[in-house]
Design an enzyme around this catalytic site. Structure first.
Site, short mmCIF file in Angstrom:
data_model
loop_
_atom_site.label_atom_id
_atom_site.label_comp_id
_atom_site.label_asym_id
_atom_site.label_seq_id
_atom_site.Cartn_x
_atom_site.Cartn_y
_atom_site.Cartn_z
N HIS A 195 2.12 1.85 -2.95
CA HIS A 195 1.14 3.05 -3.79
C HIS A 195 1.71 4.54 -3.63
CE1 HIS A 195 -2.51 0.14 -3.25
NE2 HIS A 195 -1.51 -0.54 -3.90
N ASP B 61 0.98 -1.30 0.07
CA ASP B 61 0.11 -0.06 0.07
C ASP B 61 1.05 1.42 0.22
OD1 ASP B 61 -2.19 1.91 0.22
OD2 ASP B 61 -3.33 0.24 1.64
#
Ligand code: NAG
Ligand code: NAG
Ligand code: NAG
Ligand code: NAG
Ligand code: NAG
Ligand code: NAG
Ligand code: NAG
Length: 381
Positions: free
Chosen positions: A229, A206
């Site tokens: 991310h 993430d």
């Protein structure tokens, strides 16, 4: 009289030597360090004895070459000592057997609550083993916090979360999780200020860093981010919430095969602001969305009538280079209610991995570009 004073002085000195700088080795408090026995109780005991002594700069020692199995636990106040250190050189592991966790309602593994002047330093490693827990290391209301050197593997959720803390330094740490592990943010910051993160390596499933509501004065520099991310402000303003983030500087970072690079994301109908944000000297390698502001961050299938938005202003992207996996190198999708204001795109030099012409997509953006002619059409006039 003078002799009495001298004796008093010596006694004070002696007392300080006895209480200051003492080392509390968890092995001396009954920890086995064999990777099988539950060492949680020994850790808590060593901690409370140390905290109770009131000396400055006491050290809880987690020695090297040992593996400590810990259940979820909280290190909390009262800690009379004004500054404490955790010398973390060994290895900490979570139980493999998930059943062992079920009785715990806390969605956190190791938490520190209301401890001021805490330094965690060493070459230690934390192995979450992907257990069914949320945050690996959680810090709440810890002012003057330093985290130096440690490595965290396979956190089930966020690796490090910082909540309601002031004056935090995080450096030389490494956070590692598989690229396909959900919600494994590297560092999650909320309601905290004056945070300095430098010389770190974060590769997770993430965000490398997520900067959430109530965060201000955040500097991130020399981070190697990827996979993951990217570095994100937000998401902000979920369920109409008021969110504020300001004074964020992300400089001299590299992103390797991340989904996003420099990102700001907000939900429709939020309130508040995200402002004074600088992304400078960033290098991308095969990043899917290098530069992205997304003010329409919604769960799939949700329809929203937009009445308000988190106002985004004074955001600069400068000296940004490298390659983009998608053709769309810049996407600034701003709210039609607030617009994005004072956005600067400067020295943008991003090529696409497949050699296609880069695409720049802007909606409701006010600002300017310098030395980045291809993005001129981005701005409203
Ligand atoms: C600890 O440090 C504080 C502030 O520096 C000082 O006021 C206090 O006397 C010290 N305590 C001991 C036991 O040395
Ligand atoms: C605290 O103690 C550690 C070792 O226990 C030492 O390296 C460090 O210099 C001390 N810091 C202060 C401020 O006394
Ligand atoms: C840990 O193990 C390494 C390699 O076996 C050894 O060099 C080192 O001295 C050990 N450290 C301690 C504190 O036992
Ligand atoms: C962040 O960097 C700026 C400029 O380099 C500096 O003025 C500021 O004090 C830094 N803030 C923190 C929290 O380190
Ligand atoms: C956002 O952060 C501010 C400042 O810390 C806090 O007062 C507020 O309650 C937070 N809002 C939400 C929705 O959590
Ligand atoms: C970023 O790197 C440049 C060039 O190496 C350097 O001049 C600058 O001081 C660095 N900035 C920070 C915040 O480390
Ligand atoms: C815009 O943001 C930068 C940080 O990126 C800050 O230094 C500057 O003061 C801000 N400008 C205004 C007008 O607030």
């Amino acid at each position: 009289m003078e002799i009495i004073l001298r004796i008093l002085f010596l006694l004070t000195l002696l007392h300080n030597v006895l209480v200051n700088g003492q080392i509390y080795d968890v092995l001396k408090f009954g920890a086995k360090g064999d990777g099988v026995s539950d060492d949680s109780k020994a850790f808590v005991k060593a901690w409370s004895v140390m905290c109770g002594c009131g000396g400055n700069n006491s050290t809880l020692l987690i020695p090297s070459n040992k593996t400590f199995l810990l259940q979820p636990l909280i290190f909390q106040r009262p800690c009379i000592s004004p500054s404490v250190q955790v010398k973390f050189d060994g290895k900490i592991v979570a139980p493999i057997n998930k059943a062992a966790w079920l009785k715990y309602k806390l969605l956190r593994w190791v938490s520190f609550t209301e401890i001021n002047g805490l330094t965690i330093i060493g070459s230690g490693t934390i192995h979450g083993r992907g257990s069914s827990f949320w945050e690996q290391l959680h810090f709440q209301r810890c002012n003057d916090l330093k985290i130096i050197g440690i490595t965290s593997f396979n956190s089930p959720k966020n690796h490090i979360s910082i909540n309601e803390c002031k004056r935090v330094t995080i450096t030389e740490i490494k956070l590692v999780a598989p690229h396909d592990s959900p919600n494994t943010d590297g560092i999650d910051i909320s309601e905290s200020s004056n945070i300095d993160i430098y010389d770190t390596v974060i590769g997770t499933g993430d965000d490398c860093v997520a900067i959430n509501n109530g965060s201000m004065n955040i500097n991130i520099t020399r981070m190697n981010c990827g996979p993951g991310h990217g570095i994100s402000v937000g998401s902000l303003g979920r369920d109409g919430e008021q969110s504020m983030v300001e004074n964020v500087q992300v400089t001299n970072c590299t992103f390797f095969r991340t989904d996003n690079g420099a990102r700001i994301k907000t939900w429709p109908n939020g309130k508040g602001y995200a402002r004074n944000i600088l992304f400078k000297s960033l290098k991308f390698t095969e990043t899917k969305n290098p530069i992205i502001i997304d003010q329409n961050y919604v769960d799939k299938g949700r329809i929203d009538v937009e009445e308000s938005a988190v106002a985004i202003s004074n955001v600069t992207f400068t000296d940004i280079s490298g390659t983009s996996w998608f053709d769309e190198i810049i996407k600034l999708d701003c709210s039609k209610v607030t617009y994005c204001k004072d956005i600067v795109l400067d020295k943008i030099d991003i090529a696409t991995t497949d050699g296609n012409t880069p695409i720049v997509q802007c909606t409701n953006v006010y600002g300017k570009s310098i030395n980045a002619h291809e993005v001129d059409g981005c701005f409203k006039r």
